[in-house]
Design a protein around this motif. Structure first.
Motif, PDB file in Angstrom:
ATOM      1  N   LEU A  42       0.828  -1.163   0.377  1.00 27.34           N
ATOM      2  CA  LEU A  42      -0.163  -0.057  -0.406  1.00 27.34           C
ATOM      3  C   LEU A  42       0.670   1.246  -0.583  1.00 27.34           C
ATOM      4  O   LEU A  42       1.581   1.228   0.975  1.00 27.34           O
ATOM      5  N   ASN A  43       0.665   2.338  -0.571  1.00 27.42           N
ATOM      6  CA  ASN A  43       1.877   3.379  -1.276  1.00 27.42           C
ATOM      7  C   ASN A  43       1.087   4.351  -1.818  1.00 27.42           C
ATOM      8  O   ASN A  43       0.522   4.342  -3.285  1.00 27.42           O
ATOM      9  N   PRO A  44       0.921   5.316  -1.071  1.00 28.29           N
ATOM     10  CA  PRO A  44       0.118   6.589  -1.737  1.00 28.29           C
ATOM     11  C   PRO A  44       0.883   7.225  -3.421  1.00 28.29           C
ATOM     12  O   PRO A  44      -0.257   7.247  -3.788  1.00 28.29           O
ATOM     13  N   HIS A  45       1.965   6.793  -3.246  1.00 29.36           N
ATOM     14  CA  HIS A  45       2.275   7.426  -4.382  1.00 29.36           C
ATOM     15  C   HIS A  45       2.162   6.318  -5.210  1.00 29.36           C
ATOM     16  O   HIS A  45       2.635   6.339  -6.715  1.00 29.36           O
ATOM     17  N   ALA A  46       1.714   5.500  -5.441  1.00 27.71           N
ATOM     18  CA  ALA A  46       1.989   4.298  -6.463  1.00 27.71           C
ATOM     19  C   ALA A  46       0.754   4.981  -7.517  1.00 27.71           C
ATOM     20  O   ALA A  46      -0.303   5.672  -7.762  1.00 27.71           O
ATOM     21  N   GLU A  47       0.618   4.236  -9.121  1.00 30.55           N
ATOM     22  CA  GLU A  47       0.665   5.280 -10.628  1.00 30.55           C
ATOM     23  C   GLU A  47      -0.758   3.768 -10.242  1.00 30.55           C
ATOM     24  O   GLU A  47      -1.580   4.689 -11.350  1.00 30.55           O
ATOM     25  N   GLN A  48      -0.856   2.856  -9.811  1.00 33.19           N
ATOM     26  CA  GLN A  48      -1.762   2.258  -9.916  1.00 33.19           C
ATOM     27  C   GLN A  48      -2.948   2.168  -8.320  1.00 33.19           C
ATOM     28  O   GLN A  48      -2.337   1.237  -7.582  1.00 33.19           O
ATOM     29  N   ALA A  49      -4.050   1.853  -8.496  1.00 35.03           N
ATOM     30  CA  ALA A  49      -5.023   1.778  -7.382  1.00 35.03           C
ATOM     31  C   ALA A  49      -5.430   0.544  -6.844  1.00 35.03           C
ATOM     32  O   ALA A  49      -5.383  -0.471  -8.289  1.00 35.03           O
ATOM     33  N   LEU A  50      -5.601   0.160  -5.616  1.00 34.29           N
ATOM     34  CA  LEU A  50      -5.665  -1.143  -5.724  1.00 34.29           C
ATOM     35  C   LEU A  50      -7.167  -1.147  -5.624  1.00 34.29           C
ATOM     36  O   LEU A  50      -7.934  -0.418  -5.729  1.00 34.29           O
ATOM     37  N   SER A  51      -7.465  -2.844  -5.974  1.00 34.18           N
ATOM     38  CA  SER A  51      -8.891  -3.393  -6.943  1.00 34.18           C
ATOM     39  C   SER A  51      -8.960  -4.778  -6.495  1.00 34.18           C
ATOM     40  O   SER A  51      -8.187  -5.394  -6.079  1.00 34.18           O
ATOM     41  N   PRO A  52      -9.835  -5.255  -6.741  1.00 36.94           N
ATOM     42  CA  PRO A  52     -10.741  -6.522  -6.381  1.00 36.94           C
ATOM     43  C   PRO A  52      -9.138  -7.369  -7.208  1.00 36.94           C
ATOM     44  O   PRO A  52      -8.485  -9.021  -6.989  1.00 36.94           O
ATOM     45  N   ALA A  53      -8.867  -7.158  -8.435  1.00 35.80           N
ATOM     46  CA  ALA A  53      -7.788  -7.836  -9.168  1.00 35.80           C
ATOM     47  C   ALA A  53      -6.642  -8.086  -8.599  1.00 35.80           C
ATOM     48  O   ALA A  53      -5.993  -9.062  -9.095  1.00 35.80           O
ATOM     49  N   ASP A  54      -6.165  -7.702  -7.833  1.00 34.33           N
ATOM     50  CA  ASP A  54      -4.647  -7.463  -6.816  1.00 34.33           C
ATOM     51  C   ASP A  54      -5.362  -8.771  -5.837  1.00 34.33           C
ATOM     52  O   ASP A  54      -3.830  -8.858  -4.425  1.00 34.33           O
ATOM     53  N   ALA A  55      -5.540 -10.119  -6.077  1.00 37.34           N
ATOM     54  CA  ALA A  55      -5.525 -10.632  -5.077  1.00 37.34           C
ATOM     55  C   ALA A  55      -4.029 -11.075  -5.143  1.00 37.34           C
ATOM     56  O   ALA A  55      -3.406 -11.271  -5.617  1.00 37.34           O
ATOM     57  N   ALA A 144     -14.961  -2.482  -3.518  1.00 35.59           N
ATOM     58  CA  ALA A 144     -14.678  -3.770  -3.696  1.00 35.59           C
ATOM     59  C   ALA A 144     -15.486  -4.590  -4.564  1.00 35.59           C
ATOM     60  O   ALA A 144     -15.333  -5.632  -4.762  1.00 35.59           O
ATOM     61  N   ASP A 145     -16.478  -4.038  -5.597  1.00 36.90           N
ATOM     62  CA  ASP A 145     -17.547  -4.128  -6.650  1.00 36.90           C
ATOM     63  C   ASP A 145     -16.793  -4.065  -8.109  1.00 36.90           C
ATOM     64  O   ASP A 145     -17.210  -4.252  -8.997  1.00 36.90           O
ATOM     65  N   CYS A 146     -15.702  -3.156  -8.097  1.00 40.47           N
ATOM     66  CA  CYS A 146     -14.724  -3.233  -9.232  1.00 40.47           C
ATOM     67  C   CYS A 146     -14.129  -4.343  -9.735  1.00 40.47           C
ATOM     68  O   CYS A 146     -14.172  -5.104  -8.909  1.00 40.47           O
ATOM     69  N   GLU A 147     -13.642  -4.420 -11.033  1.00 38.66           N
ATOM     70  CA  GLU A 147     -12.858  -5.084 -11.646  1.00 38.66           C
ATOM     71  C   GLU A 147     -11.677  -5.262 -11.647  1.00 38.66           C
ATOM     72  O   GLU A 147     -10.838  -6.090 -11.618  1.00 38.66           O
ATOM     73  N   ASP A 148     -11.536  -3.975 -11.602  1.00 46.57           N
ATOM     74  CA  ASP A 148     -10.321  -3.868 -11.609  1.00 46.57           C
ATOM     75  C   ASP A 148      -9.983  -2.251 -11.339  1.00 46.57           C
ATOM     76  O   ASP A 148     -10.890  -1.513 -10.908  1.00 46.57           O
ATOM     77  N   SER A 149      -8.532  -1.769 -11.572  1.00 41.50           N
ATOM     78  CA  SER A 149      -7.580  -0.178 -10.656  1.00 41.50           C
ATOM     79  C   SER A 149      -8.775   0.966 -11.660  1.00 41.50           C
ATOM     80  O   SER A 149      -8.827   1.761 -10.941  1.00 41.50           O
TER      81      SER A 149
END
Length: 162
Positions: A42-55, A144-149
């Motif tokens: 978990l990094n506030p500077h990351a370019e991609q958002a956390l999503s359920p696809a990141d299982a 949590a209902d999203c598929e990806d970032s």
């Protein structure tokens, strides 16, 4: 899911949520980048958002003071993801967007990744823990209902536009 924290030790030990979680054996603390396992960071500077696809089996947070939380501090190995828009419930930053404690960040990550029970379990150690889930109930459920970032970022945009 295994919870790990790269612990910098530069904040008030009395208010440190990571240390409290470690006392209850809910997270493993690591004092170096090398000792911290590979996982979703978990990094506030990351370019991609956390999503359920990141299982993942391993969720990693950095515990440091906000004053030292610059991009250089996030040199941990792993897949770096930013949490989307959420507001803090902790007494120090109550109501402030993006100013989460380590336990709030981990709990948000757990909910987004589909493990709300684990999020409730770690937040239960704090008097304000349930308030975090209440304040962020709608956005957390939507993320949590999203598929990806990309979908998470679109949902986040609706909150930021308000």
């Amino acid at each position: 899911m295994d919870l790990h924290v790269r612990y910098a030790g530069d904040d008030d030990p009395e208010k440190c949520t990571a240390r409290k979680l470690a006392r209850f054996d809910l997270v493993d603390l690591h004092r170096s980048d090398r000792a911290t396992p590979y996982g979703v960071v978990l990094n506030p500077h990351a370019e991609q958002a956390l999503s359920p696809a990141d299982a993942t089996e391993t969720l990693v947070a950095l515990d440091c003071s906000w004053e030292s939380a610059g991009e250089a501090r996030f040199s941990l190995p792993g897949e770096h993801r930013a949490l989307p828009y959420l507001v803090a419930a902790n007494p120090v930053n109550f109501g402030k967007p993006f100013r989460l404690t380590t336990v709030e960040a981990l709990a948000a990550g757990l909910v987004i990744l589909g493990d709300r029970d684990a999020a409730e379990r770690i937040l239960s150690k704090f008097t304000w823990g349930e308030t975090f889930l209440e304040l962020n109930d709608e956005p957390l459920r939507r993320y949590a209902d999203c598929e990806d970032s990309a979908e998470v970022v679109a949902v986040q945009g609706e909150y930021l536009d308000r």
